[in-house]
Design a protein around this motif. Structure first.
Motif, PDB file in Angstrom:
ATOM      1  N   CYS A   1       0.831  -1.200   0.000  1.00 25.93           N
ATOM      2  CA  CYS A   1       0.000   0.000   0.000  1.00 25.93           C
ATOM      3  C   CYS A   1       0.873   1.261   0.000  1.00 25.93           C
ATOM      4  N   ALA A   2       1.920   1.258   0.798  1.00 27.92           N
ATOM      5  CA  ALA A   2       2.821   2.406   0.853  1.00 27.92           C
ATOM      6  C   ALA A   2       3.510   2.637  -0.485  1.00 27.92           C
ATOM      7  N   PHE A   3       4.011   1.554  -1.095  1.00 26.98           N
ATOM      8  CA  PHE A   3       4.640   1.700  -2.402  1.00 26.98           C
ATOM      9  C   PHE A   3       3.624   2.111  -3.461  1.00 26.98           C
ATOM     10  N   GLY A   4       2.388   1.683  -3.311  1.00 29.88           N
ATOM     11  CA  GLY A   4       1.333   2.106  -4.228  1.00 29.88           C
ATOM     12  C   GLY A   4       1.073   3.604  -4.138  1.00 29.88           C
ATOM     13  N   PHE A   5       0.997   4.114  -2.915  1.00 25.30           N
ATOM     14  CA  PHE A   5       0.802   5.554  -2.739  1.00 25.30           C
ATOM     15  C   PHE A   5       2.001   6.346  -3.252  1.00 25.30           C
ATOM     16  N   LEU A   6       3.205   5.840  -2.987  1.00 22.52           N
ATOM     17  CA  LEU A   6       4.402   6.529  -3.471  1.00 22.52           C
ATOM     18  C   LEU A   6       4.467   6.517  -4.999  1.00 22.52           C
ATOM     19  N   ALA A   7       4.129   5.381  -5.600  1.00 17.61           N
ATOM     20  CA  ALA A   7       4.151   5.293  -7.066  1.00 17.61           C
ATOM     21  C   ALA A   7       3.101   6.206  -7.680  1.00 17.61           C
ATOM     22  N   SER A   8       1.892   6.206  -7.109  1.00 19.73           N
ATOM     23  CA  SER A   8       0.861   7.095  -7.657  1.00 19.73           C
ATOM     24  C   SER A   8       1.282   8.551  -7.479  1.00 19.73           C
ATOM     25  N   GLY A   9       1.956   8.859  -6.385  1.00 20.69           N
ATOM     26  CA  GLY A   9       2.487  10.209  -6.201  1.00 20.69           C
ATOM     27  C   GLY A   9       3.523  10.564  -7.249  1.00 20.69           C
ATOM     28  N   ALA A  10       4.374   9.607  -7.623  1.00 20.75           N
ATOM     29  CA  ALA A  10       5.381   9.852  -8.659  1.00 20.75           C
ATOM     30  C   ALA A  10       4.721  10.105 -10.017  1.00 20.75           C
ATOM     31  N   PHE A  11       3.685   9.333 -10.332  1.00 19.85           N
ATOM     32  CA  PHE A  11       2.973   9.536 -11.599  1.00 19.85           C
ATOM     33  C   PHE A  11       2.270  10.896 -11.612  1.00 19.85           C
ATOM     34  N   LEU A  12       1.589  11.219 -10.530  1.00 19.71           N
ATOM     35  CA  LEU A  12       0.849  12.481 -10.478  1.00 19.71           C
ATOM     36  C   LEU A  12       1.791  13.681 -10.382  1.00 19.71           C
ATOM     37  N   ALA A  13       2.943  13.524  -9.741  1.00 20.25           N
ATOM     38  CA  ALA A  13       3.908  14.621  -9.671  1.00 20.25           C
ATOM     39  C   ALA A  13       4.438  14.966 -11.061  1.00 20.25           C
ATOM     40  N   GLU A  14       4.668  13.947 -11.881  1.00 19.86           N
ATOM     41  CA  GLU A  14       5.118  14.221 -13.244  1.00 19.86           C
ATOM     42  C   GLU A  14       4.064  15.003 -14.017  1.00 19.86           C
ATOM     43  N   ILE A  15       2.800  14.661 -13.814  1.00 16.59           N
ATOM     44  CA  ILE A  15       1.721  15.375 -14.500  1.00 16.59           C
ATOM     45  C   ILE A  15       1.690  16.840 -14.072  1.00 16.59           C
ATOM     46  N   ILE A  16       1.830  17.083 -12.785  1.00 14.42           N
ATOM     47  CA  ILE A  16       1.793  18.463 -12.286  1.00 14.42           C
ATOM     48  C   ILE A  16       2.957  19.265 -12.857  1.00 14.42           C
ATOM     49  N   VAL A  17       4.144  18.691 -12.853  1.00 14.97           N
ATOM     50  CA  VAL A  17       5.314  19.391 -13.392  1.00 14.97           C
ATOM     51  C   VAL A  17       5.139  19.639 -14.885  1.00 14.97           C
ATOM     52  N   GLU A  18       4.694  18.633 -15.628  1.00 14.68           N
ATOM     53  CA  GLU A  18       4.470  18.790 -17.070  1.00 14.68           C
ATOM     54  C   GLU A  18       3.435  19.870 -17.359  1.00 14.68           C
ATOM     55  N   TYR A  19       2.382  19.911 -16.561  1.00 11.91           N
ATOM     56  CA  TYR A  19       1.336  20.902 -16.769  1.00 11.91           C
ATOM     57  C   TYR A  19       1.895  22.313 -16.579  1.00 11.91           C
ATOM     58  N   PHE A  20       2.625  22.528 -15.502  1.00 14.36           N
ATOM     59  CA  PHE A  20       3.174  23.859 -15.264  1.00 14.36           C
ATOM     60  C   PHE A  20       4.231  24.238 -16.295  1.00 14.36           C
ATOM     61  N   LEU A  21       5.005  23.265 -16.761  1.00 14.60           N
ATOM     62  CA  LEU A  21       5.978  23.565 -17.822  1.00 14.60           C
ATOM     63  C   LEU A  21       5.276  23.925 -19.130  1.00 14.60           C
ATOM     64  N   SER A  22       4.185  23.232 -19.448  1.00 13.08           N
ATOM     65  CA  SER A  22       3.445  23.564 -20.674  1.00 13.08           C
ATOM     66  C   SER A  22       2.790  24.934 -20.562  1.00 13.08           C
ATOM     67  N   GLN A  23       2.298  25.298 -19.375  1.00 14.70           N
ATOM     68  CA  GLN A  23       1.726  26.624 -19.178  1.00 14.70           C
ATOM     69  C   GLN A  23       2.801  27.703 -19.326  1.00 14.70           C
ATOM     70  N   LYS A  24       3.991  27.433 -18.809  1.00 11.54           N
ATOM     71  CA  LYS A  24       5.086  28.387 -18.931  1.00 11.54           C
ATOM     72  C   LYS A  24       5.485  28.556 -20.391  1.00 11.54           C
ATOM     73  N   GLN A  25       5.510  27.456 -21.141  1.00 11.85           N
ATOM     74  CA  GLN A  25       5.854  27.543 -22.561  1.00 11.85           C
ATOM     75  C   GLN A  25       4.791  28.318 -23.330  1.00 11.85           C
ATOM     76  N   ASN A  26       3.526  28.138 -22.979  1.00 14.53           N
ATOM     77  CA  ASN A  26       2.459  28.891 -23.647  1.00 14.53           C
ATOM     78  C   ASN A  26       2.594  30.381 -23.370  1.00 14.53           C
ATOM     79  N   ILE A  27       2.925  30.741 -22.140  1.00 14.34           N
ATOM     80  CA  ILE A  27       3.107  32.154 -21.796  1.00 14.34           C
ATOM     81  C   ILE A  27       4.318  32.719 -22.532  1.00 14.34           C
ATOM     82  N   ASP A  28       5.411  31.945 -22.603  1.00 14.35           N
ATOM     83  CA  ASP A  28       6.596  32.405 -23.317  1.00 14.35           C
ATOM     84  C   ASP A  28       6.313  32.595 -24.798  1.00 14.35           C
TER      85      ASP A  28
END
Length: 182
Positions: free
Chosen positions: A133-160
């Protein structure tokens, strides 16, 4: 002249690209992306291993659901890692690969989080189930963290992009008439 010495080759043969071990390269996967992809695969694998060690369960539905999702997440993370590291990346193009990666990471992250919640709710409380369960939560956090970072990077590129190309502004010389008529 009869031996063809007058006519030389006008083009040089193309140099073959250097061979890569197993056709792999990290050219498209560097920095934090490499770390994120490796972390996703490792944590998913650890969740699968811990889940497989569970010997008995009281309510097995949650465990089976977690087993399916964690194994699928591990295999999909390996597939996406292979796409980034091989010539398939050039075949599909960066834009398509990024779109598929973004969608897959959302789906995997949400499903993994749901499966971890279900496992936590239905587990019998053994140490191995808690670890899975702990590794499941950590893995889902890793997947969702990548999405959050990608989203903010794409927003920054759109603004640029918007600041580089302001579009039709009233003060631009392109929008002024060539001949001013009074």
């Amino acid at each position: 002249m009869e031996n063809g010495a007058v006519y030389n080759e006008t083009t040089e043969p193309q140099a073959k690209p250097p061979r890569r071990p197993f056709g792999c390269t990290l050219r498209h996967l560097w920095g934090w992306r490499l770390l994120a992809k490796a972390l996703q695969a490792i944590l998913s694998l650890l969740a699968v291993i811990c889940e497989e060690i569970v010997e008995d369960c009281i309510t097995c539905g949650g465990l089976y659901f977690f087993e399916f999702i964690s194994c699928s997440a591990f295999l999909l993370s390996l597939l996406i890692l292979c796409v980034h590291c091989t010539e398939v990346y050039e075949t599909f193009g960066e834009e398509k690969v990024q779109k598929v990666n973004f969608g897959a990471m959302i789906a995997i992250g949400v499903c993994f989080l749901l499966a971890s919640i279900v496992l936590a709710a239905t587990s019998s409380g053994s140490a191995v189930e808690k670890a899975a369960c702990a590794f499941g939560f950590l893995a889902s956090g890793a997947f969702l963290a990548e999405i959050i970072v990608e989203y903010f990077l794409s927003q920054k590129q759109n603004i640029d992009r918007r600041t580089e190309n302001p579009g039709n502004t009233q003060n631009a010389t392109e929008n002024q008439p060539l001949n001013k008529q009074s």
